[in-house]
Motif scaffolding. Structure first.
Motif, mmCIF file in Angstrom:
data_model
loop_
_atom_site.group_PDB
_atom_site.id
_atom_site.type_symbol
_atom_site.label_atom_id
_atom_site.label_comp_id
_atom_site.label_asym_id
_atom_site.label_seq_id
_atom_site.Cartn_x
_atom_site.Cartn_y
_atom_site.Cartn_z
ATOM 1 N N LEU A 125 -19.171 -2.075 11.737
ATOM 2 C CA LEU A 125 -19.227 -0.618 11.696
ATOM 3 C C LEU A 125 -18.728 0.039 12.986
ATOM 4 O O LEU A 125 -17.671 0.658 13.010
ATOM 5 N N ASP A 126 -19.494 -0.115 14.057
ATOM 6 C CA ASP A 126 -19.257 0.673 15.275
ATOM 7 C C ASP A 126 -17.824 0.592 15.788
ATOM 8 O O ASP A 126 -17.240 1.582 16.198
ATOM 9 N N ARG A 127 -17.277 -0.625 15.780
ATOM 10 C CA ARG A 127 -15.969 -0.753 16.421
ATOM 11 C C ARG A 127 -14.858 -0.098 15.606
ATOM 12 O O ARG A 127 -13.756 0.080 16.095
ATOM 13 N N HIS A 128 -15.130 0.254 14.341
ATOM 14 C CA HIS A 128 -14.104 0.944 13.559
ATOM 15 C C HIS A 128 -14.139 2.457 13.770
ATOM 16 O O HIS A 128 -13.205 3.158 13.369
ATOM 17 N N LEU A 129 -15.232 2.971 14.331
ATOM 18 C CA LEU A 129 -15.424 4.425 14.348
ATOM 19 C C LEU A 129 -14.322 5.193 15.080
ATOM 20 O O LEU A 129 -13.835 6.200 14.552
ATOM 21 N N GLY A 152 -12.550 -3.755 8.448
ATOM 22 C CA GLY A 152 -12.306 -2.315 8.271
ATOM 23 C C GLY A 152 -11.635 -1.980 6.944
ATOM 24 O O GLY A 152 -10.917 -0.985 6.844
ATOM 25 N N ALA A 153 -11.869 -2.793 5.930
ATOM 26 C CA ALA A 153 -11.196 -2.602 4.635
ATOM 27 C C ALA A 153 -11.880 -1.519 3.807
ATOM 28 O O ALA A 153 -13.021 -1.142 4.068
ATOM 29 N N GLY A 211 -13.062 5.907 11.485
ATOM 30 C CA GLY A 211 -14.392 6.342 11.084
ATOM 31 C C GLY A 211 -14.390 7.091 9.759
ATOM 32 O O GLY A 211 -15.356 7.036 8.997
ATOM 33 N N ASP A 212 -13.292 7.795 9.462
ATOM 34 C CA ASP A 212 -13.265 8.594 8.234
ATOM 35 C C ASP A 212 -12.683 7.841 7.047
ATOM 36 O O ASP A 212 -12.496 8.394 5.974
ATOM 37 N N ARG A 213 -12.404 6.603 7.279
ATOM 38 C CA ARG A 213 -11.893 5.783 6.190
ATOM 39 C C ARG A 213 -13.057 5.397 5.263
ATOM 40 O O ARG A 213 -14.180 5.169 5.703
ATOM 41 N N VAL A 214 -12.763 5.316 3.967
ATOM 42 C CA VAL A 214 -13.812 4.929 3.012
ATOM 43 C C VAL A 214 -14.110 3.435 3.162
ATOM 44 O O VAL A 214 -13.191 2.610 3.176
ATOM 45 N N ALA A 215 -15.388 3.117 3.309
ATOM 46 C CA ALA A 215 -15.803 1.714 3.338
ATOM 47 C C ALA A 215 -15.999 1.226 1.904
ATOM 48 O O ALA A 215 -15.504 0.172 1.513
ATOM 49 N N PHE A 216 -16.751 2.007 1.110
ATOM 50 C CA PHE A 216 -16.986 1.643 -0.287
ATOM 51 C C PHE A 216 -16.746 2.830 -1.212
ATOM 52 O O PHE A 216 -17.298 3.913 -0.986
ATOM 53 N N HIS A 217 -15.942 2.613 -2.245
ATOM 54 C CA HIS A 217 -15.971 3.492 -3.408
ATOM 55 C C HIS A 217 -16.999 2.864 -4.334
ATOM 56 O O HIS A 217 -16.749 1.804 -4.916
ATOM 57 N N TRP A 218 -18.160 3.485 -4.438
ATOM 58 C CA TRP A 218 -19.226 2.886 -5.241
ATOM 59 C C TRP A 218 -19.281 3.560 -6.604
ATOM 60 O O TRP A 218 -19.120 4.784 -6.711
ATOM 61 N N GLU A 219 -19.498 2.788 -7.634
ATOM 62 C CA GLU A 219 -19.644 3.359 -8.970
ATOM 63 C C GLU A 219 -20.862 2.767 -9.654
ATOM 64 O O GLU A 219 -21.038 1.548 -9.718
ATOM 65 N N GLY A 220 -21.751 3.634 -10.122
ATOM 66 C CA GLY A 220 -22.948 3.193 -10.822
ATOM 67 C C GLY A 220 -22.642 2.907 -12.286
ATOM 68 O O GLY A 220 -21.689 3.446 -12.839
ATOM 69 N N GLU A 221 -23.479 2.084 -12.898
ATOM 70 C CA GLU A 221 -23.222 1.755 -14.305
ATOM 71 C C GLU A 221 -23.250 2.981 -15.215
ATOM 72 O O GLU A 221 -22.382 3.133 -16.079
ATOM 73 N N SER A 260 -18.345 7.888 -2.676
ATOM 74 C CA SER A 260 -17.545 7.159 -1.686
ATOM 75 C C SER A 260 -18.189 7.376 -0.331
ATOM 76 O O SER A 260 -18.587 8.491 0.000
ATOM 77 N N ILE A 261 -18.311 6.318 0.444
ATOM 78 C CA ILE A 261 -18.968 6.424 1.745
ATOM 79 C C ILE A 261 -18.005 5.946 2.831
ATOM 80 O O ILE A 261 -17.377 4.890 2.695
ATOM 81 N N THR A 262 -17.851 6.752 3.886
ATOM 82 C CA THR A 262 -16.935 6.376 4.972
ATOM 83 C C THR A 262 -17.652 5.452 5.954
ATOM 84 O O THR A 262 -18.876 5.315 5.931
ATOM 85 N N TYR A 263 -16.860 4.862 6.831
ATOM 86 C CA TYR A 263 -17.452 4.006 7.864
ATOM 87 C C TYR A 263 -18.439 4.793 8.726
ATOM 88 O O TYR A 263 -19.502 4.296 9.091
ATOM 89 N N ARG A 264 -18.097 6.050 9.033
ATOM 90 C CA ARG A 264 -18.989 6.844 9.874
ATOM 91 C C ARG A 264 -20.329 7.100 9.165
ATOM 92 O O ARG A 264 -21.403 6.950 9.754
ATOM 93 N N GLU A 265 -20.243 7.453 7.885
ATOM 94 C CA GLU A 265 -21.482 7.712 7.119
ATOM 95 C C GLU A 265 -22.315 6.439 6.962
ATOM 96 O O GLU A 265 -23.548 6.454 7.088
ATOM 97 N N LEU A 266 -21.625 5.344 6.700
ATOM 98 C CA LEU A 266 -22.340 4.070 6.541
ATOM 99 C C LEU A 266 -23.032 3.699 7.854
ATOM 100 O O LEU A 266 -24.187 3.259 7.867
ATOM 101 N N HIS A 267 -22.323 3.904 8.956
ATOM 102 C CA HIS A 267 -22.879 3.616 10.275
ATOM 103 C C HIS A 267 -24.162 4.415 10.493
ATOM 104 O O HIS A 267 -25.194 3.880 10.910
#
Ligand code: PRX
Length: 653
Positions: free
Chosen positions: A87-91, A326-327, A95-105, A111-118
Motif C-alpha cells: 500500500l504505502d509505497r504506491h501512494l 500496484g496492479a 495512490g488514485d489508481r484502483v486497487a480492486f474493482h469489487w462486485e458483489g453477487e 471500486s477502491i483506490t490504493y489511497r482509500e484501501l490504505h
C-alpha cells in the motif's frame, strides 16, 4: 509406489505447439530465454534482484541461510512490512489508481483506490490494536469475498500479527480446529456471505466454533447481509464501527524477514490439517516476482484471479502479489452462474479484463455450459490466460484459448502448491512455446527434477516423482508447531530434495508434464498410469464434459480403471456411448488404459475448492463405506453415483 521399472508410465503423447504471440517479446517483463540461463548461473543473485523490487526498512545480511536444512531462511537480518509494500509505497505515484474493482453477487459494485484501501487498513489496524493484537499476535479470519477480507489480512500484516484465513465454505468444526491450532485471540468474520443466491451464516458458524475455542477473546463481524445475528456483548464487535472510530494514522511495523506472515491449513494424507507457515520477505518476493513475470504485468492491465482468498491462490495472486505490484484487480464475491451463466463473462467485459487466472475445473464447467455464453460478450481485451490447481487437459486448454482468449492469448498453466507459496513451473508468455497440457518449465531461479524410486533422475519421457532440489524464497518454513512432520512429509523420502507429492515427466524439449498426485496413480497389470491421462482422453471426446478416474482393486490386473463421466448438456448417454468412450481411450492412449467400467453421472464429488475427490470414488467403486466427507461440497451426489455403480459395475470385455 514400489516395484521395478519406471515410477509412473507416461503414455500420452503431446501434439500441437503454440509459439508466443508475434511482437510480444520486446515489450514483455521477460522477453528472452536468457533469463533462465542467468538465473541458473546464480539463483541466489536472481532472487536478490527480485527482492530488491520490494521496499526494505533495513537491508538483509545474508540472502540464503542454509546452515540448518531443511529449515532454510531467506534475507535474514532484513526488515520490511508486507502491508507497507502493498500500500504505502504506491501512494506517491499511484495512490488514485484502483486497487480492486469489487462486485458483489447481488450486483452491488465498488471500486477502491490504493489511497482509500490504505486508509481503511490503517484504521482497522488501530482498531485491532485496541483489541490487544500486536507484533507476533495471531488472528483468524473466516469470511467471504468482500473487501473487508483483504483489509483484515493487511491490517494484521501492518501490525506484525500473523493471520490464518479459513475458507468461508468450511464448517464450524473446521474453523474451531484451525483457530485452536493457530492460537488465535481474535476472529474476524461477517454476518452472512452471499453464494449462489443463498446466505451462508458465517456468524452463526463462528458462534458454534467460538463456544469451543476459549482462547479467542473477540469476534469482529463485518456487516454484509444486514440481517440479524446472535450477539455476545463484550465479545462481539462490528467491523465497520470499530474501523470508523479508529485513528487513520498507523505506522507500519518493520518486521524481520523471517517473521511469520500467515499460516494456511491444507489437508494431508492423515486427518489432521497441516498449518503451512509462510514468512514475510521471501514470500512477498516470490509472490510479487512471479505475479509480474508469469502474467507479464503491464501498467494498463486489468487483472482478475477468480479464485477465493481462502486458498493460497487468493493469498498470493489476489492479495499479496498484485498489491505489491500496484496492479488493478477485479474481485468477485459470488458464484459464476449467478444469476445466469453469463455472469463471469459479463464481469470480464465490464471491467475490460486483460488477464484472467482460474482453475481447470471452472474452465471445464464453462465449456460444459457451451460456447454461446462467452460469445456474446466482448472479451477482446484478454491477452493472457492462466490455469492453476490441477492438471489441465488439452481439450479444456484449447477451448480456453479459442473461446476466451480469442484464439491468440497464451495460456499459462501454472504448477505450484500451498507449500511453495508462489508459482514454480509455468510458461513465460512472451518466451515459451506452449504445449496444451504441459506446465512448461521451472521458473527462472527454480530448480526442479523428476526422480525414480532411487532418487536418481529418470530418463527423459519417463514418469517419476517431482522434486525441487534448491531452496526458494517463498517456500514453506515448517508446519506450525510440528517441525518433525515437516521433515517427514517433505524431506525424508529423498534426503536433500523437497518432495512435492506429484508425478511428472520431462519431455525431450525439457518441458514438464504434471501427472497428478502420487496417490492418484493407478497400477494396472504392472503399469502405473496417471488418472489424469485417462481423464484427458475421455474429456477429449466431444460428448464428455468432465471425467474422473480411479483404480479399483481387481483380482486379475491389480487395479482396474473405473471412470466417472459427466456429459455435455444435450448429449444423451446410453450403452453405445459407453462402449464408444472406452474405445476412444484405448485409441488415444492404448488398450492398457481402457476403462473397465464407466458410470455416467450428473456431477462429480468435489471439495469446496473444486478438486475432484477421487478417494470417495474409489470407495464407491469398491463398495466400501464412505471415508471422510466433511470437505465435500455436494454430498448427495456420492449416494447417487454409488447406486449407479452398483447397478452397472462391470463392463469389461
Ligand atoms: O497436485 C498439484 C495440483 O495441486 C496441488 C497443490 O494444491 P494446493 O496446495 O491446494 O494449491 C493449489 C493452488 C496452487 C499440487 O500438488 N496442481 C496445482 N497446480 C497444478 C497442479 N497440477 C497440475 N498442474 C497444475 N498447473
Amino acid at each position: 509406489m514400489t516395484g521395478n521399472g519406471p515410477a509412473i508410465d507416461a503414455l500420452q503423447q503431446e501434439g500441437v505447439t503454440y509459439p508466443p504471440p508475434p511482437g510480444m517479446a520486446p515489450y514483455a517483463v521477460i522477453g528472452s530465454a536468457a533469463a533462465y540461463a542467468r538465473a541458473e548461473a546464480d539463483p541466489i543473485g536472481w532472487w536478490e534482484e527480485q527482492a530488491h523490487r520490494l521496499q526494505w526498512d533495513s537491508p538483509w545480511d545474508v540472502a540464503l541461510d542454509d546452515s540448518t536444512p531443511p529449515f532454510y531462511r531467506w534475507f535474514t537480518g532484513g526488515t520490511l512490512n508486507a502491508a507497507a509494500n502493498c500500500l504505502d509505497r504506491h501512494l506517491p505515484e499511484r495512490g488514485d489508481r484502483v486497487a480492486f474493482h469489487w462486485e458483489g453477487e447481488p450486483g452491488d459494485r465498488m471500486s477502491i483506490t490504493y489511497r482509500e484501501l490504505h486508509e481503511r487498513v490503517c484504521r482497522f489496524a488501530n482498531a485491532l490494536k485496541d483489541l490487544g493484537v500486536e507484533r507476533g499476535g495471531r488472528v483468524a479470519i473466516y469470511m467471504g469475498m468482500i473487501l473487508e477480507l483483504p483489509i483484515a489480512m493487511l491490517a494484521c500484516a501492518r501490525l506484525g500479527a500473523a493471520h490464518t484465513v479459513v475458507f468461508g465454505g468450511f464448517s464450524a468444526e473446521a474453523l474451531r480446529d484451525r483457530m485452536e491450532d493457530f492460537g488465535a485471540t481474535v476472529l474476524i468474520t461477517q454476518d452472512h456471505s452471499f453464494r449462489a443466491g443463498k446466505k451462508v451464516p458465517l456468524k452463526a458458524n463462528s458462534d458454534d466454533a467460538l463456544a469451543q475455542a476459549p482462547g479467542v477473546r473477540h469476534c469482529v463481524v463485518a456487516r454484509r447481509s444486514e440481517e440479524p445475528v446472535d450477539w455476545t456483548e463484550g465479545r462481539d464487535l462490528w467491523f465497520q464501527d470499530i474501523e470508523d472510530a479508529a485513528d487513520p494514522d498507523c505506522p507500519a511495523e518493520p518486521m524481520d524477514s523471517e517473521q511469520m506472515l500467515y499460516a494456511l491449513y491444507t489437508s494431508g494424507t492423515t486427518g489432521k490439517p497441516k498449518g503451512i507457515v509462510h514468512t514475510t520477505g521471501g514470500y512477498l518476493t516470490g509472490a510479487s516476482s512471479t505475479h509480474r513475470t508469469v502474467f507479464d504485468l503491464r501498467d494498463d492491465d486489468i487483472y482478475w484471479c477468480a479464485a477465493d482468498i481462502g486458498w493460497v491462490t487468493g493469498h498470493s495472486y489476489i492479495v499479496y502479489g498484485p498489491l505489491a505490484n500496484g496492479a488493478t484487480s477485479v474481485m468477485y464475491e459470488g458464484a459464476p452462474a449467478f444469476p445466469s451463466h453469463n455472469r463471469i463473462w459479463e464481469i470480464a467485459e465490464r471491467y475490460r479484463v486483460s488477464i484472467l487466472y482460474t482453475a481447470p475445473t471452472a474452465i471445464r464447467t464453462y465449456m460444459k455450459w457451451g460456447d454461446t455464453f462467452p460469445q456474446v460478450h466482448d472479451l477482446s481485451r484478454i491477452r493472457i490466460l492462466g490455469s492453476v490447481g490441477e492438471p489441465i487437459n488439452p481439450e479444456a486448454w484449447e477451448w480456453y484459448r479459442d473461446h476466451i482468449g480469442g484464439g491468440t492469448a497464451p495460456v499459462v498453466d501454472t504448477w505450484w502448491q500451498t507449500e511453495t507459496g508462489s508459482i514454480m513451473i509455468s510458461p513465460l508468455p512472451a518466451v515459451s512455446t506452449l504445449k496444451p497440457g504441459s506446465a512448461s518449465r521451472p521458473m527462472p531461479g527454480i530448480s526442479a527434477r523428476v526422480v525414480g524410486e532411487d532418487g536418481q533422475d529418470v530418463p527423459r519421457g519417463q514418469g517419476g516423482y517431482l522434486v525441487i532440489d534448491k531452496p526458494w524464497p517463498s517456500m514453506l518454513r515448517t508446519l506450525l508447531g510440528d517441525d518433525d512432520r515437516y521433515v517427514e512429509t517433505y524431506w525424508s523420502r529423498f534426503p536433500g530434495l523437497y518432495l512435492a507429492g506429484d508425478g511428472c515427466r520431462i519431455d525431450d524439449d525439457g518441458d514438464f508434464w504434471l501427472l497428478g498426485r502420487i496417490d492418484d496413480v493407478m497400477n494396472v497389470s504392472g503399469h502405473r498410469l496417471s488418472t489424469i491421462e485417462v481423464e484427458s482422453a475421455l474429456v477429449d471426446h466431444p460428448a464428455v464434459a468432465e471425467a474422473a478416474v480411479v483404480g479399483r482393486a481387481d483380482e486379475v490386473t491389480g487395479e482396474a480403471i473405473a471412470a466417472f463421466v459427466t456429459l455435455r448438456d444435450g448429449v444423451a448417454g446410453d450403452d453405445a456411448l459407453i462402449t464408444e468412450l472406452r474405445n476412444h481411450v484405448a485409441t488415444q492412449i492404448g488398450p492398457i488404459a481402457k476403462p473397465a467400467s464407466i458410470v455416467l453421472t450428473a456431477d462429480l464429488p468435489k471439495t469446496r475448492s473444486g478438486k475432484i475427490m477421487r478417494r470417495l470414488l474409489r470407495d464407491v467403486s469398491e463398495q466400501r463405506k464412505l471415508g471422510d466427507v466433511t470437505t465435500l461440497a455436494n454430498e448427495e451426489i456420492v449416494t447417487e453415483i454409488a447406486a449407479l455403480a452398483v447397478a452397472n459395475p462391470h463392463q469389461e470385455d
